[in-house]
Design a protein around this motif. Sequence first.
Motif, PDB file in Angstrom:
ATOM      1  N   ILE A   1      -3.791   0.732  -2.518  1.00 30.59           N
ATOM      2  CA  ILE A   1      -2.615   0.096  -2.943  1.00 30.59           C
ATOM      3  C   ILE A   1      -1.682   1.105  -3.935  1.00 30.59           C
ATOM      4  O   ILE A   1      -2.055   2.074  -4.354  1.00 30.59           O
TER       5      ILE A   1
ATOM      6  N   ASN B   1       0.815  -1.092   0.056  1.00 33.06           N
ATOM      7  CA  ASN B   1       0.110  -0.007  -0.069  1.00 33.06           C
ATOM      8  C   ASN B   1       1.016   1.374  -0.010  1.00 33.06           C
ATOM      9  O   ASN B   1       2.045   1.343   0.468  1.00 33.06           O
TER      10      ASN B   1
ATOM     11  N   ASP C   1      -4.325  -6.644   5.651  1.00 30.71           N
ATOM     12  CA  ASP C   1      -4.875  -5.451   5.887  1.00 30.71           C
ATOM     13  C   ASP C   1      -4.593  -5.420   7.475  1.00 30.71           C
ATOM     14  O   ASP C   1      -3.623  -4.880   8.164  1.00 30.71           O
TER      15      ASP C   1
ATOM     16  N   GLU D   1     -10.291   1.622  -2.838  1.00 34.14           N
ATOM     17  CA  GLU D   1      -9.281   1.504  -3.909  1.00 34.14           C
ATOM     18  C   GLU D   1      -9.335   2.318  -5.164  1.00 34.14           C
ATOM     19  O   GLU D   1     -10.621   2.088  -5.619  1.00 34.14           O
TER      20      GLU D   1
END
Length: 416
Positions: free
Chosen positions: A158, A152, A377, A188
Amino acid sequence: MDLSVNADRAGAGTVSAQAATVDVARERAQTVGVRHAHHLNSAGAALPTVAVVDEVVAHLRREENEGGYEAAAAVSGRIEQVYADAARAVGASAEEIALADSATSGLRVIVDALRVDRSTRLLVGRSTYVSHALHLLSLAKHTDAELIVVPNGADGAIDLERLERLLTGGPRDVVCLAHVPTSSGLVEPVRDIGALTRRSGAVYLLDATQSVGHLRVDVDEIGCDALVTTGRKFLRAPRGTGFAYIRGALLDGLAPVAPDVRGAVWTGAREWSLSPTARRFETWESSVAGRLGLGVALRQLLARGVDATAAYLCATATLLRQGLAAIDAVTVQDPPSCASGIVTFTVDGLEAEAVSQRLAARGVRTVAVPASHGQWDLGARGVPAVVRASVHVYNDDADADALLDAVAEIARGAGT
């Protein structure tokens, strides 16, 4: 908390105007569940409308009276309309839609049809949901395919520059990620990812489980080759429903690993032909009642307007984040790149599950999401679990105030 007055704090542009077009009172009048609790768990399973439930029950009664096959034949035209409505919701054509019982099963059959092998490079986002991650990990283990978790950037989304460097060119690169994860309010940059995959020729698979019915989703704008979503979340459809989109150019080269009589015809002792549409990935057995309910939910979304829905949800969630951040001992866990109707937080000194249970005891429904549902995550961030509150168009000022008041009360007593 006055959502109508403060809606323009949610972001720039026309958020306030769009949010104002949602008739929350009307949505609440159509939703029985709001009478019983402050339901802030749309990212788990949203409350359906009366019309959705009535449609499901009516068809089950029809099956009771006529038989399952006979009842299905009688509503075949209405089932066809579900494909058209699903296509409208994501900017596709009906031939590119396959109905499924969940996003997980929809994505699984598509990935399996890619025939992953040791030449495949699976480029995945940290936002990938647990079920999809486990499937990809299993494939990588048993096929020796390369699996790369793309880092990330500073905003929590990302890293586009890193992804661009990782793309080698060609269809053996498969990019797979979630539009909005289960573990935060992150969104995202799916259009930017689509631009990269189009230039490189990679296959782009998008898990839109948490975004269809919630945010604007247009497959041509995004540039994805396939997309999956579920009915039970922001679409407000019955559980056990969902659909997949497969771009025609990708569909032409894909064949299901396990063809079914629904999507294939057995033409000879060792020959069969596949449906020319995405239905080649469907199975014969399904809940016709559930799919009719999905159709009602899709039409209600389209009538309300996707942009208006997104604006209201994002504005409401922004205000909740602001309110939670102002409470001592509470930490909002959403990354900077969050622009969705999902809010995650923790309370110092209490496990997330305990917080969610105490909220439920006060009539506020949330859910605790553990790191085991998002190791790339939450696990990577060292966060063992978060409390997730997710809003919908039937949530009003009273729901927001109930959450904030309850969290403040719980946080004050956390150390006792």
